[in-house]
Enzyme design. Structure first.
Site, short mmCIF file in Angstrom:
data_model
loop_
_atom_site.label_atom_id
_atom_site.label_comp_id
_atom_site.label_asym_id
_atom_site.label_seq_id
_atom_site.Cartn_x
_atom_site.Cartn_y
_atom_site.Cartn_z
N ASN A 73 9.50 4.28 2.75
CA ASN A 73 9.41 3.68 4.07
C ASN A 73 10.74 3.03 4.43
O ASN A 73 11.48 2.62 3.55
CB ASN A 73 8.35 2.57 4.07
CG ASN A 73 6.93 3.11 3.98
OD1 ASN A 73 6.37 3.20 2.92
ND2 ASN A 73 6.38 3.50 5.10
N CYS A 103 10.49 9.04 -3.48
CA CYS A 103 9.96 10.16 -4.24
C CYS A 103 10.17 9.91 -5.73
O CYS A 103 11.29 9.63 -6.16
CB CYS A 103 10.68 11.43 -3.84
SG CYS A 103 10.32 12.80 -4.94
N ARG A 121 0.83 -1.20 0.00
CA ARG A 121 0.00 0.00 0.00
C ARG A 121 0.88 1.27 0.00
O ARG A 121 0.97 1.97 -1.01
CB ARG A 121 -0.93 -0.01 1.24
CG ARG A 121 -2.06 1.02 1.14
CD ARG A 121 -1.71 2.42 1.58
NE ARG A 121 -1.19 2.47 2.96
CZ ARG A 121 -0.69 3.56 3.50
NH1 ARG A 121 -0.61 4.69 2.79
NH2 ARG A 121 -0.22 3.53 4.73
#
Lengths: 297, 297
Positions: free
Chosen positions: B249, B240, B15
């Protein structure tokens, strides 16, 4: 956790970083980069290694680099030396500080230095003695403190034995190396718990590689034990040449980001450091592992 | 430092990782990857987000993913939902657990959710109520706890206010997010010191991004405060899109390497995790930030 007020970062990129890079950086490029590093607030820079160029062709221009850089007052410029011949080069290059090195594990020492641990002692003893009498300060590296690529686990008694010999020779600082980047914070605290009973804390530095992503956390664990000197490489230079993204030394930018933001005084300006990092990244020609260098600005 | 005996890692790569990747991963690829993750020992996997596909096209196939994966007994499969319509999808997809989210900073909440913080509360209150009555467990995310890309510093009172509202709604766990990866270990301990006076420790999780290389050290600092639940993404997915090497993460592999080697039980097999990481890295088509995935073997 306990945080110190001040931490000293020793930049080893021009030596430990470059010696493991495939790309040959020109002498002019090295000098330019070191001169940039001298403007960041770093007070200790290891600029090269006076080893036989057959072993490390990347640093074959050690004398030109030592003679070519601009010396900024207040900065200690260090060179690595393996033996008496290397020391002669370092003295000719007029560095401030020399670093000697050996391993805690027998096999790594044999493969890296081509001598047994016991046969290495007299060689280094002579180097340290002459360096000191030449007015230089001397630093000792112990490699494979937290693990050996050949032997795996390294007994703490081996680390103690090698460290004691180095201190007896007269070194003023001992850098404990996680050469292959396998250490974890618990191990760091366990090893330090033992070593700090034998050696003065202000004479110990830690040298982490970030192979498995634990280096910054290991520094945090060592800070909590009172260690205030750490080695680092701009950009995280020094990755394994066979794996493009593999990490070398812990990236100086990442250490400085953490420490500066924790309010711990390093004296280093992160923006200037990132400038020097961008320079060397462009020269090396690949994305370096430093997170701050890659951060999305 | 204090280490807990057991730590729970919640995998959020399918996710939080994928929603920030430029590469569209096929539904089949997602299902294959999640099925691999289910074999690693991870007990919590956030598989998708039931948001409007206009906002996050990468996760437009959330229902197909939720219905297509193999459910392994003992694993909690979570989906993120922004509102009642999202919850309907999650219920249709029969996930075990739903996660709601909002920001501690007004500007980030406005830009991310298109509502003020005060206007977000009633929307989430309804979602949490219905999810609970539908027999689901509910997790809440608070973003920008350690800094906001628009406002910079975020007042701890804002974090407390949003967290209290979420707990009052009935969430069973709160994940405190360093959304832009700016936190440092000192800040982590300062924030936790305040929050732990108000909220039960077993209901708090931490969610770090590794933008500046501090995420693993931040986890160590949080462990020392007694936190035992952390979010992470395989490979460190989610960088990014405008900076190829930028980190998303914290990488699950790097967290598991550290914890397993510290003797802290995670239940996760690093080798299997690296297999799932290699799979997703190949699918995404770039070197992911995970140090362990890049390590020189």
């Amino acid at each position: 956790m306990n945080w110190p007020a001040h931490v000293t970062i020793k930049e080893v990129g021009p030596r430990d970083g470059l010696q493991n890079e495939q790309t040959f950086l020109s002498t002019e490029g090295k000098i330019n980069w070191i001169n940039q590093l001298s403007q960041t607030g770093l007070k200790h820079i290891e600029i090269t290694s006076f080893v036989n160029p057959k072993w490390i062709p990347a640093l074959a221009d050690s004398l030109e680099v030592a003679k070519g850089i601009e010396r900024v007052p207040g900065i200690t410029y260090t060179a690595l030396v393996p033996n008496r011949r290397g020391l002669e080069g370092a003295l000719e290059g007029n560095v401030d500080d020399v670093a000697v090195f050996m391993s805690a594990s027998e096999t790594h020492n044999q493969k890296n230095i081509n001598k047994s641990i016991d046969d290495t002692f007299p060689v280094l003893r002579e180097v340290v003695k002459e360096a000191l009498s030449g007015g230089k300060s001397v630093r000792g590296y112990v490699s494979t403190v937290f693990g050996c690529p050949y032997e795996g686990h390294v007994a703490i008694d081996q680390v103690i034995r090698v460290s004691e010999h180095l201190f007896e020779m007269g070194i003023q600082e001992l850098s404990l190396g996680d050469t292959i980047g396998v250490a974890n914070p618990k191990q760091v605290q366990e090893v330090l718990n033992i070593l700090l009973k034998r050696f003065p804390i202000e004479k110990l530095a830690l040298h982490f590689h970030d192979t498995h992503g634990t280096a910054v956390a290991n520094i945090l664990a060592a800070l909590d034990m009172g260690i205030t000197t750490f080695d680092a490489s701009t950009g995280g230079l020094g990755g394994c040449p066979y794996a493009p993204g593999a990490s070398g030394n812990v990236a100086t930018e990442d250490v400085i980001y953490m420490l500066n933001n924790m309010g711990i005084d390093t004296g280093v300006n992160l923006e200037k450091l990132l400038g020097a990092g961008s320079f060397i990244q462009k020269k090396i020609g690949r994305s370096l592992p430093s997170r701050n260098l890659q951060a999305c600005n």
